[in-house]
Scaffold this motif. Structure first.
Motif, short mmCIF file in Angstrom:
data_model
loop_
_atom_site.label_atom_id
_atom_site.label_comp_id
_atom_site.label_asym_id
_atom_site.label_seq_id
_atom_site.Cartn_x
_atom_site.Cartn_y
_atom_site.Cartn_z
N HIS A 75 0.84 -1.21 0.00
CA HIS A 75 0.00 0.00 0.00
C HIS A 75 0.88 1.26 0.00
CE1 HIS A 75 -4.15 -1.01 0.01
NE2 HIS A 75 -4.20 -1.60 1.19
N VAL A 76 1.90 1.25 0.84
CA VAL A 76 2.78 2.42 0.95
C VAL A 76 3.62 2.58 -0.31
CG1 VAL A 76 4.74 3.40 2.21
CG2 VAL A 76 2.87 2.32 3.47
N ALA A 77 4.27 1.48 -0.74
CA ALA A 77 5.17 1.56 -1.88
C ALA A 77 4.46 1.92 -3.17
CB ALA A 77 5.91 0.23 -2.05
N LEU A 78 3.22 1.46 -3.32
CA LEU A 78 2.44 1.77 -4.52
C LEU A 78 1.72 3.11 -4.42
CD1 LEU A 78 0.97 -1.79 -5.17
CD2 LEU A 78 2.78 -0.64 -6.46
N ARG A 79 1.93 3.82 -3.31
CA ARG A 79 1.40 5.18 -3.12
C ARG A 79 -0.12 5.21 -3.16
NH1 ARG A 79 3.55 8.89 -0.99
NH2 ARG A 79 3.23 10.58 -2.48
N ALA A 104 -7.79 -1.44 -4.69
CA ALA A 104 -6.39 -1.54 -4.27
C ALA A 104 -6.12 -2.85 -3.54
CB ALA A 104 -6.04 -0.34 -3.38
N ASP A 105 -7.04 -3.26 -2.65
CA ASP A 105 -6.85 -4.50 -1.89
C ASP A 105 -6.86 -5.73 -2.80
OD1 ASP A 105 -6.59 -3.15 0.44
OD2 ASP A 105 -8.31 -4.05 1.45
N VAL A 106 -7.75 -5.74 -3.79
CA VAL A 106 -7.79 -6.89 -4.71
C VAL A 106 -6.46 -7.02 -5.45
CG1 VAL A 106 -8.83 -7.72 -6.86
CG2 VAL A 106 -10.30 -6.95 -4.99
N LEU A 107 -5.93 -5.91 -5.93
CA LEU A 107 -4.66 -5.96 -6.67
C LEU A 107 -3.52 -6.43 -5.77
CD1 LEU A 107 -4.98 -2.66 -8.72
CD2 LEU A 107 -5.09 -4.98 -9.61
N ILE A 108 -3.46 -5.92 -4.54
CA ILE A 108 -2.40 -6.32 -3.62
C ILE A 108 -2.55 -7.79 -3.21
CG2 ILE A 108 -1.55 -6.03 -1.27
CD1 ILE A 108 -1.78 -3.06 -1.60
N ASN A 109 -3.76 -8.18 -2.88
CA ASN A 109 -3.97 -9.56 -2.42
C ASN A 109 -3.65 -10.57 -3.51
OD1 ASN A 109 -4.77 -8.60 0.06
ND2 ASN A 109 -6.96 -8.75 -0.35
N GLU A 110 -4.02 -10.26 -4.76
CA GLU A 110 -3.70 -11.18 -5.85
C GLU A 110 -2.19 -11.23 -6.10
OE1 GLU A 110 -5.41 -13.37 -7.08
OE2 GLU A 110 -7.51 -12.81 -6.94
N THR A 111 -1.51 -10.09 -5.92
CA THR A 111 -0.05 -10.08 -6.05
C THR A 111 0.60 -10.97 -5.00
OG1 THR A 111 -0.08 -7.82 -6.94
CG2 THR A 111 2.00 -8.60 -6.03
N GLN A 207 11.68 4.82 -7.74
CA GLN A 207 13.06 4.36 -7.66
C GLN A 207 13.22 3.25 -6.62
OE1 GLN A 207 15.34 5.62 -9.93
NE2 GLN A 207 13.44 6.49 -10.68
N HIS A 208 12.60 3.43 -5.45
CA HIS A 208 12.66 2.39 -4.42
C HIS A 208 12.10 1.06 -4.94
CE1 HIS A 208 13.79 5.56 -1.83
NE2 HIS A 208 12.61 5.90 -1.34
N LEU A 209 10.97 1.14 -5.63
CA LEU A 209 10.34 -0.08 -6.16
C LEU A 209 11.22 -0.75 -7.19
CD1 LEU A 209 6.59 0.94 -6.47
CD2 LEU A 209 7.39 -1.22 -5.53
#
Length: 423
Positions: A75-79, A104-111, A207-209
């Motif tokens: 969540h933080v890294a993807l802003r 956002a949660d669906v995308l993160i959870n599937e990742t 850049q961090h990502l």
């Protein structure tokens, strides 16, 4: 005060284990602030670069704690917090924070599922979206959709606001049944003391990502080893509203034009000097003056398109704002194969008038007639809100044409500028 700013004791063990399992998330976790907070029965919450862990976090297994830490680090890294605040500013009252949170949660959870993480159950996934899902497989979802585009796709309704509201309600109920709880707070402005702009922070997190994912790829484990690109990784994008304003500003610019009614000042001086010195008189040079006529915009609304009522409302608000700013005369044409109606919009409540304008959405589409009728008005710009599914006809000479589409068109117009409104 010192205790409030201390690193989280609740998440320390999970973060340590996470650093051993996933080099990418270990690197990204270093750029986050981890704090213990009283969140009631919510295990964790993220806002900006801060991740807060509540008492309920301690009741999870170590594997679930690692998965939840990974969830909020992404969540933080993807802003997502900053992007939620930006989307709220863009859409105004039409913005639905829970819908963005679900996307956002669906995308993160599937990742994280693809990377082998265990997360607290239940949790929202692609299956939660049901018939609202824009794709069939998680890989297609992660490769094609970012949070904003998925949010726009989930609004649904096909132009019928009643259907749209029912679809959003059904999705909210399905998400709640699958354990969705709002765990993302929009990023807020921290005041004049904040030195870094949001754009600078976006650049730094990209850049961090990039470095973190490369480390994971080289190590061969964690999210860096997924083997496909994540569409939700933030990129430098210009919102379509800003692009539209720029295109119309150029089209409406009142550039000075040659006027043969009077000579240019420098020609007058050169002519006087030539006569005084008995030299040849220079070739006549006309003065340049601005057009005193009021600029004009023609807005064509495709009655048969897939543009939803929400898209129409947001788009019309942008056109109205631009029209008031430049004092432009705005003509609206409703069309399918031919122009059905044509009105010049006046006053501050012109969109309310448009909302009451009844028209059919059953016909086909052709741009030939609407472009011809628009040209007859000699406008500064023609904006067509459409899905670009129909014969285009010939290019209208030097008239700037802007094709505003909810999604990238299947057939690209042979002239004009395509503006995609999916983000």
């Amino acid at each position: 005060m010192a205790r409030a700013s201390a690193h989280s004791a609740r998440a320390t063990r999970a973060l340590q284990k996470l650093s051993e399992a996933d080099p990418a998330l270990a690197a990204l976790a270093l750029w986050c602030q981890h704090r213990d907070r009283d969140l009631g029965d919510l295990p964790a919450q993220s806002q900006g670069i801060r991740i807060a862990y509540g008492p309920a976090f301690e009741g999870l297994s170590l594997s679930e704690q690692m998965g939840l830490c990974a969830h909020h680090i992404l969540h933080v890294a993807l802003r997502h917090s900053a992007r939620a605040a930006t989307l709220e500013l863009r859409l105004g009252p039409a913005y639905a924070p829970d819908l963005f949170g679900i996307a956002a949660d669906v995308l993160i959870n599937e990742t994280l599922r693809a990377a082998g993480y265990i997360q607290p159950r239940p949790h929202v996934t692609l299956a939660t979206l049901g018939r609202a899902a824009p794709v069939e497989t998680p890989r297609d979802l992660l490769g094609q959709y970012d949070a904003e585009r998925l949010y726009m796709a989930l609004r649904g309704g096909g132009g019928d606001e009643g259907n749209s509201e029912r679809a959003r309600k059904a999705l909210a109920e399905a998400a709640e049944a699958d354990g969705y709880r709002a765990d993302l707070a929009p990023e807020r402005d921290e005041g004049a003391g904040q030195e870094e702009t949001r754009e600078t922070q976006d650049f730094e997190w990209r850049q961090h990502l990039a470095r973190a994912l490369e480390a994971g790829k080289l190590a061969g484990r964690g999210i860096g080893a997924l083997g496909f690109r994540l569409a939700d990784i933030p990129e430098s994008r210009t919102p379509w509203e800003q692009t539209l304003r720029g295109l119309l500003a150029r089209a409406l610019r009142d550039a000075p034009q040659p006027s043969y009614r009077r000579p240019a000042g420098r020609w007058v001086a050169a002519e006087a000097e030539a006569r005084a010195t008995a030299r040849p008189v220079p070739v006549f040079e006309p003065a340049r003056q601005r057009d005193s006529l009021q600029p004009r915009i023609v807005l064509g609304l495709d009655c048969s398109s897939s543009i939803t009522g929400t898209d129409l409302a947001h788009f019309a608000a942008q056109i109205a704002r631009i029209g008031r700013r430049v004092m432009a005369e705005i003509h609206v044409m409703l069309f399918d194969e031919v122009v059905q109606s044509h009105r010049q919009m006046r006053g501050a409540r012109w969109f309310e008038t448009l909302a009451e304008w009844e028209f059919s959405r059953d016909g086909g589409t052709s741009f030939v007639d609407v472009i011809a009728q628009a040209r007859a008005l000699s406008p500064s710009a023609l904006v067509l809100l459409t899905d670009c599914d129909g014969p285009f006809g010939e290019a209208p000479g030097r008239l700037p044409v802007i094709w505003a589409c909810a999604e990238p068109p299947a057939t690209r117009p042979p002239f004009g500028t395509v503006l995609t409104m999916e983000r």
